[in-house]
Design an enzyme around this catalytic site. Sequence first.
Site, mmCIF file in Angstrom:
data_model
loop_
_atom_site.group_PDB
_atom_site.id
_atom_site.type_symbol
_atom_site.label_atom_id
_atom_site.label_comp_id
_atom_site.label_asym_id
_atom_site.label_seq_id
_atom_site.Cartn_x
_atom_site.Cartn_y
_atom_site.Cartn_z
ATOM 1 N N CYS A 73 0.779 -1.203 0.000
ATOM 2 C CA CYS A 73 0.000 0.000 0.000
ATOM 3 C C CYS A 73 0.812 1.254 0.000
ATOM 4 C CB CYS A 73 -0.817 -0.003 1.266
ATOM 5 S SG CYS A 73 -0.345 -1.332 2.349
ATOM 6 N N ASN B 53 3.258 -0.550 5.349
ATOM 7 C CA ASN B 53 3.387 -0.823 3.926
ATOM 8 C C ASN B 53 4.445 -1.905 3.787
ATOM 9 O OD1 ASN B 53 4.026 -0.921 1.257
ATOM 10 N ND2 ASN B 53 4.587 1.233 1.055
ATOM 11 N N GLY B 54 4.023 -3.065 3.332
ATOM 12 C CA GLY B 54 4.979 -4.157 3.208
ATOM 13 C C GLY B 54 4.326 -5.458 3.606
ATOM 14 N N MET C 67 17.763 -28.293 -16.265
ATOM 15 C CA MET C 67 16.479 -28.821 -16.749
ATOM 16 C C MET C 67 15.546 -29.043 -15.551
ATOM 17 S SD MET C 67 17.074 -28.645 -19.935
ATOM 18 C CE MET C 67 15.602 -29.310 -20.698
ATOM 19 N N GLU D 295 15.451 -13.952 -20.667
ATOM 20 C CA GLU D 295 16.109 -12.766 -20.140
ATOM 21 C C GLU D 295 17.466 -12.626 -20.792
ATOM 22 O OE1 GLU D 295 17.316 -12.743 -16.010
ATOM 23 O OE2 GLU D 295 17.401 -10.562 -16.107
ATOM 24 N N LYS E 246 13.517 -22.440 -9.987
ATOM 25 C CA LYS E 246 14.161 -21.827 -8.825
ATOM 26 C C LYS E 246 13.413 -20.561 -8.421
ATOM 27 C CE LYS E 246 17.545 -19.939 -12.038
ATOM 28 N NZ LYS E 246 18.891 -19.509 -12.292
ATOM 29 N N CYS F 35 17.513 -31.885 -28.043
ATOM 30 C CA CYS F 35 17.875 -32.063 -26.627
ATOM 31 C C CYS F 35 17.585 -33.494 -26.204
ATOM 32 C CB CYS F 35 17.084 -31.097 -25.753
ATOM 33 S SG CYS F 35 17.123 -31.495 -24.000
ATOM 34 N N CYS G 289 23.337 -28.510 -19.015
ATOM 35 C CA CYS G 289 23.351 -27.135 -19.524
ATOM 36 C C CYS G 289 24.320 -26.271 -18.728
ATOM 37 C CB CYS G 289 21.976 -26.500 -19.440
ATOM 38 S SG CYS G 289 20.617 -27.586 -19.844
ATOM 39 N N CYS H 63 26.667 -29.205 -23.659
ATOM 40 C CA CYS H 63 25.560 -29.861 -24.369
ATOM 41 C C CYS H 63 26.092 -30.448 -25.672
ATOM 42 C CB CYS H 63 24.456 -28.846 -24.651
ATOM 43 S SG CYS H 63 23.132 -29.537 -25.649
#
Lengths: 488, 1544
Positions: free
Chosen positions: B21, B256-257, B501, B916, B988, B1153, B1159, B1164
């Site tokens: 908030c 807030n939190g 994997m 990413e 993860k 694969c 990996c 690989c």
Amino acid sequence: MGKPTGFMEFERLSEAYEPVEHRLKHYKEFVHALNDDDARTQGARCMDCGIPFCTNGCPVNNIIPDWNDLVYRGNWKQALDVLHSTNNFPDFTGRICPAPCEAACTLGINAAPVGIKSIEHFIIDKGWEMGWVVPEPPKARTGKNVAIVGSGPAGLAAAQQLARAGHEVTVFEKNDRIGGLLAYGIPDFKLNKSVVDRRVAQMEAEGVKFRTKVIVGSKDVPAGITNDASEYVSADQIKQDFDAVLLAAGSEVPRDLPVPGRELKGVYAALEFLIPQNKEVRQGKANPINVKGKHVIVIGGGDTGSDCVGTSNRHGAASVTQFELMPMPPAHENVALTWPYWPYKLRTSSSHDEGCARDFAVATKRFIDDGRGNVKALRAVRVEWKDGRMSEVAGSEFDLPCDNAFLAMGFTNPVGTLLEAFGVAKDERGNARATTDGEGCYATNVSKVFAAGDVRRGQSLVVWAIREGRQAAREVDAFLMGNSTLPR
Amino acid sequence: MEPAVYERQGLYDPSNEHDACGVGFVAHVKGQKSHDIVEQGLLILKNLDHRGAVGADPLQGDGAGILIQIPDQFYREEMSRQGVILPPAGEYGVGMVFLPQEAASRHACLEEIERSVKAEGQVVLGWRDVPVNRDMPMSPTVRDKEPVIRQVFVGRGSDVFVTDALERKLYIIRRRAANAIKSLKLKHGQEFYVPSFSARTVNYKGLLLAHQVGVYYLDLQDERTVSALALVHQRFSTNTFPTWDLAHPFRYIAHNGEINTVRGNVNWFKAREQAISSPILGDDLKKVWPLHYPGQSDSASFDNALELLVMGGYSMAQAVMLMIPEAWEKHTLMDENRLAFYEYHAAMMEPWDGPAAVAFTDGRQIGATLDRNGLRPARYLVTDDDFVVMASESGVLPIPEKKIVKKWRLQPGKMFLIDMDQGRIIDDKEIKDSLARAKPYREWIERIRIKLDAIPAPEEETDAVPATLLDRQQAFGYTQEDIKVIIEPMIQNGEEATGSMGTDSALPVLSNKNKTLYTYFKQLFAQVTNPPIDPIREELVMSLVSFVGPKPNLLNTTDINPPIRLEVSQPVLKCADMEKLRHISKYTSGKFRSFELDICYPVAWGRAGIEARLASLAADAEDAVRSGANILIVSDRKVDAGHVAIPALLATSAIHQHLVKKGLRTSTGLVIETGSARETHHFALLGGYGAEAVHPYLALETIESLAKGDAEKADKYVKNYVKAIGKGLNKVMSKMGISTYMSYTGAQIFEAIGLQNDFVEKYFTGTPSNIEGIGVFEVADEAIRLHNEAFSDDPVLANMLDAGGEYAFRIRGEEHVWTPDSIAKLQHATRSGKFETYREYAKLINDQTRRHLTLRGLFEFRPAGGPVPLDEVEPATEIVKRFATGAMSLGSISTEAHTTLAIAMNRIGGKSNTGEGGEDARRFAPVAGGTMLSDIIGKSRIERDIELNAGDSLRSAIKQVASGRFGVTTEYLVNADQIQIKMAQGAKPGEGGQLPGHKVSEYIGFLRHSVPGVGLISPPPHHDIYSIEDLAQLIHDLKNANLRASISVKLVSEVGVGTVAAGVAKAKADHVVIAGFDGGTGASPQSSIKHAGTPWELGLAETQQTLVLNRLRSRIRVQVDGQMKTGRDVVIGALLGADEFGFATAPLVVEGCIMMRKCHLNTCPVGVATQDPVLRKRFTGQPEHVVNYFFFVAEEVREIMAQLGIRRFDDLIGRADLLDMRPGIDHWKARGLDFSKIFYQPQVPASEPRHQTEGQDHGLARALDHKLIEQARPALERGQKVQIEMPITNVNRTCGTMLSGEVARRYGHAGLADDTIHVRLTGTAGQSFGAFLARGVTLDLTGEGNDYVGKGLSGGRIIIRPNRDFRGHTQENIIVGNTVMYGAIAGDAFFSGVGGERFCVRNSGGTAIVEGVGDHGCEYMTGGTVVVLGMTGRNFAAGMSGGIAYVLDDDGSFRNRCNLAQVALEKVLPANRHAAGEPLHLGRADEEQLKELVTRHAEYTGSITAKAILGNWEVYREKFVKVYPHEYKRALAEMAAAAEREAA
């Protein structure tokens, strides 16, 4: 995984063969196992795949990545333990297995697979050399006894497993030596018989009783099949004397070639040539068939055919020709569509390397008489294959000189009336009917009678026989004891 | 009236709700009351409006409120109208009471209050109806829940004389009344709630929108309502059934939190009920219990605890310090006394851990504090006429700049307090110093603290055990993999092993193998509503300190002879430690007495024995504590052939919970001595369920055996192992955002999969377990089976451990979904185009009648009607459009593999995902025919070429934005159809990632705008998302950058994910991804791959149910992913609520694969997941194969749809009624499962949509950028220079971003010529000022900025200088907020003032000058240049691998605040002092660079500081420190050497 980048750094190293001109002079094994360093290096090539396809490719599901790693690290004793945990006789498979594991090796997708078989060979030879292979008698006896009919790889594997589980095991063998095909089918230059003998000794020390020259169930053995039996035990007797019976009698009846001239002298089933040869090597009793200076034609392109080629060359045949009904397979498989399965491709054995003409897509029309009841030549015709159907090529007939022909077109079913004697139901191919999976597997329709190996699955590889022997042993054990700790 | 909250149904559980908030206050330092302050408070609320959320109905907010001082005169006049004469101020209290609408219940509540007042000897003076505005437009659902609001006036009794005493009485009255009403168990009783009950403050709050508070409560409009303080709060709840009582402020705080450890904190309060006593509250204390009720929010629980501490005699400040201590454990700069203060209090109570900006007041003092890591923003200003304004952001009140004397922010762990009685502001140092010196804490600590390490090792040897090591290992379920995969890497490297994997092995409850109880529990993790922590780079906030033994009396405020305590520096005990504990009484002259509980029992008792044995263990534990034992040792050391061990986790939890229930838990320590614990997850579980320390004797023996008799080696191994477990524990805690083991202990941050509910409720009370499963006897069975195998004659186990097979496929090992055959069949099918082969593949995956692997494997379809002809079913070409490939970066997979997926997905109209790591702009344009891949990407960058068709596209439709922000430029964003914010990754969740330098190739460096060879870190959290409203902000930013893209948020399945998804929908995301825990990874810790997150079946079903229940489903598209392999998987996903489907592993398998799971090693062998050029040559994947795969899957989907009688895919979505559990499952574990919660259909009208049918309203129409774009048209169209001027306020968020999107769309990353669009602004900018600002745009702001200024800066320029009227010095006043320049790529920024925490985090190419920064400056920076002309906070340059920072170190103290793990501090050299040939940052000498930047800073901002420096340059130059990352230095040298080689 010994070395993560090993597969990029090291090449596949094949086991060295003695040169052809030397090895043709004897019947001894001519394959040199890897030395310690080479074995380690080869082990380092293994990538320890997240999914070890090799394990799956191997019929006994050898835990290949684990022992590859152990070899790389020099933990040979432990490697031997892991190897023995899935395979009773790596000394046999390490020598004569066609190694479907290597066909499944992921390195084989785009490079040369790990020399798995050579590592296996190395581990077990090292084991014997170091005295690590010793009898493992059971800690306790169960008081149950089991009869095993047949002493081939299936029977031996089952016998060893059952004996170690504490059962009293008796193996019946109709011939004079233990080992079945191992003893009398496979030539010595592929598998030295001392390798079989030391296993037999180990098993005797573990409590297995071997009764040779005893035929079980039925006495009528067809002509042409070696039978040294001097004693007969009926199926009923066996059933009465033992708490369980495992039929592991193999599939010894050869497929015949019913063409004109088949009856001529000089035309033999392969084993009629190979078994006496093994007896000659071992006991000095001369092989009644000698092909020295003869023109030999081997009909059938499989392993038995190869063995005939190798043996003929050692006799000093004038020429050796091998016929195969199927067309010549491609030299290289389409890996993208075959891997990890056993690919269809041209296979050249060490026997072929020793000198042999190979002809494909050829069918035998007849054997031609020399007028004295001996074969003189062979008439063949070229064939074409389309959609799985064969047709002769018009006008393609040809004759080849032929003093001896060996029929190596496979084996069809168990010998004689063994199954009938036990009352065991057959499948459509004439083998004992039993499943390999789920409840009641390896059991036949007859109470306490089990079947494993070629007698059940039809002709196959030694490694499949070992698998079935092991798995059947577990079922027999569970049948006797209610449950079993034997591994499948 | 509807129930206050939807009750628990299906997978929806109200206890999972989260909130965050905007918070703020305004106060007069001298306590001068005015109505103006109330109005200002309400204005703050209005200006924080964007921090709140609205639900499905725009009139429905999540709650807001205002807490003020009692307006005595006003109430006096109001009450006198009903004839009540109030006593003097301070002698009466006002209770603000929410009452049920239902008359009888209301009456009962009123009576209870009056009864309590009387019972406590006080006087009810009268009641007042609080006037509210009933004409105000209000959502019907809110109106339904509207309580009757009344005030009760209570006068003091005859023996109460001072206000403090009255306040305590009012407290007791309230607790007493509330407990009494609770115990009536009225249906409508739960609507009773008391927002405030005090002689000093009164709280007006409700389920209102921020701007409604002042409209609804008529009192607040009355001029007579005066106060010297106003504490306000605007709530953002994750779902839409918030209630009136959950609005803030609470009685003392507005928060807030999020308190991550709230479950543990509440349990510990319960645990100390018996042991606690208060010299101040005396017998009244008993009336307080229970302190917490189920269903309370974390903030409410916090408030209750704080209130008790204050009532118990702590000062407000001390109580807050106790609850939210600073990170003192590793604070090397902290004052000795203060350290001692914290250490002394640490044993009293575990911290309430989690992100928090807490504003608090008791009516006399008002203040605020921030959590130890500064995870929430809090800005404040002080005026020359004694006003203080604090809020989550700056600019919430229009205050003339010339009146402001100080602008600052709350810093991590710091407090800020206004004492209106004293009429002054007391700063952090003064408050804490005075408290720290109040008692001789240092001396006390020295005398009472016993460090276990310091005790001499005892000589006694514990008796040897009869069983062999191997047998015992087997009895505890050790496998070969435990040694090879888990323990080996730990003892060698001192850290946990990495794997790759996703996991695809059988769930423990479905497995034929005997699993340990540990495996049934999954770790929970933070996503969206709170941030995970980076336990490595931000280690300074982490602590593994644990106290073993009884806890001191929390309320013993008058202690003069404190009890001794036993401290361990981390909870893994070695053998010698354990011996010390066993004989502890000897070393402590009997102060500590340990008692051993043997948890083994005769195996002959069988499975049935466990229940009674557990009961007697609990009873024995209780007896032992009552008879004086104060360290309980729970041990399974005596396991042998005849005795089986109860799983240590079960025994621990059973004993811990029993002692909690009996109120005895704080009277004793609990130490576990077990052979079962070996991996981090085990220790985390034992701690999470109550263990203060764990002795893993068997793991230690195992490790010693691995040393093969080498004692030195053994010692090193053990040390490494303990270190690795410690690191692992830090990671497990940090993924939930918890930083101390003390608060983790007993916090139960887990959920169970496959355990029977009754069993869990009995022994693991409060742990979620949603699909039933095995019970206590099956748990015993499993332990006994392991035990029997261990001690049997099994030939395979005679001389070796079980193979395991969890981590890699093994014969006789665990089952996996991916098998040699399924992989082979899939590859053969897609390469040959044979659907029949695909069918074989699909059968291997789908048919789980013999091998049980996944939850969905146990489902079957239950058609509602007859089948339909296949040709009437929606065509495959339509279905494949719903498919996407997973987020796999170019970096995790090869260029070839990455582009192949993109080509294939574009061919079928699906979507591929960048992952990413940025994307090459050359991939954005469509492809002409006859082109090869290498023609586009470049020959040198492609190892295996691919032929392209005309019309192909290499562009990934989904552009991922992850925490590292690699390559996230404006150009990247405008080239997206969908922008995906990755909150978590299945493999993860709650963790970051790391790409080591050797993997950062030239191309990857280029794509990520980083230096090749320099390692890259993705932080665990997005540093601009610490809570749900931050996420809303990022969504807003990205939408501004690219209006045409849908914004997606990727979450990972865990209990409560549905509630988070609802919050995500309210944060205006267009799309949400629910990923299963089994998703893949290029590199993750093994324990994360296995033990965090849950199967998507659970998360997806919960999401669907929650969204439908909230009426939010129609606005958001739902995608599911995680080991999605076949058409059957797709249909099940659709039935459970997914519109779309993500596939990652399967398409990779299609590309070649083979699940090497290597990996992370870059080896690989099929060129898929490697950057090695040699291996990439081996890549054989083809787009056609991938296309084949997706069409096969779609065909299979169609066949199933035809069977189910469903023609349109949309009609499948959410039809969980077409699913059932397969009958006849006789697996001994699986048969206990119950999927009814997964198949549950929420009870809503049939008209309520179950799939996405409409878009979100992003509210962009009001954006300032529309005006900017309009005025910038000449520049956009013709590149003409334009000048724009306008005012700006804090509600103008994300300024310049939409404009930059327009620039990037036309001109790409190159943008316009420098300064083409010059925008002059005046005022306080809202959050994300200049986010993703493109090259050619200059934002020149006079005033100040808030958080996230210049995030993702893409070439633009930002100048911020203070208003000329502002008199404060720029080095001492804040000008921009937190997380400024996060992920900047290029461009420059000049800030004439101080920046907040995390300045330039993950900067990869931006240049910034600032006159001071907070903690964690330049964290994870990989490139760019930062100049700090002032003080920095702590942990500067943590994880910094590239770029340079120049810091003005006036007093030479910078070194102490810099994290030196990765950087060197050097001198700033003039050109002539650089060594010849030395490779230079950006090719320029230090001095030249620095001086130019300072000169420009002076020029742009007029900074006096800069001018002063330039005026005395030679002197100042020597004071600058150059922060030079080691890795960067090495990479520069390598590049120079390479260039030289090339030249030669």
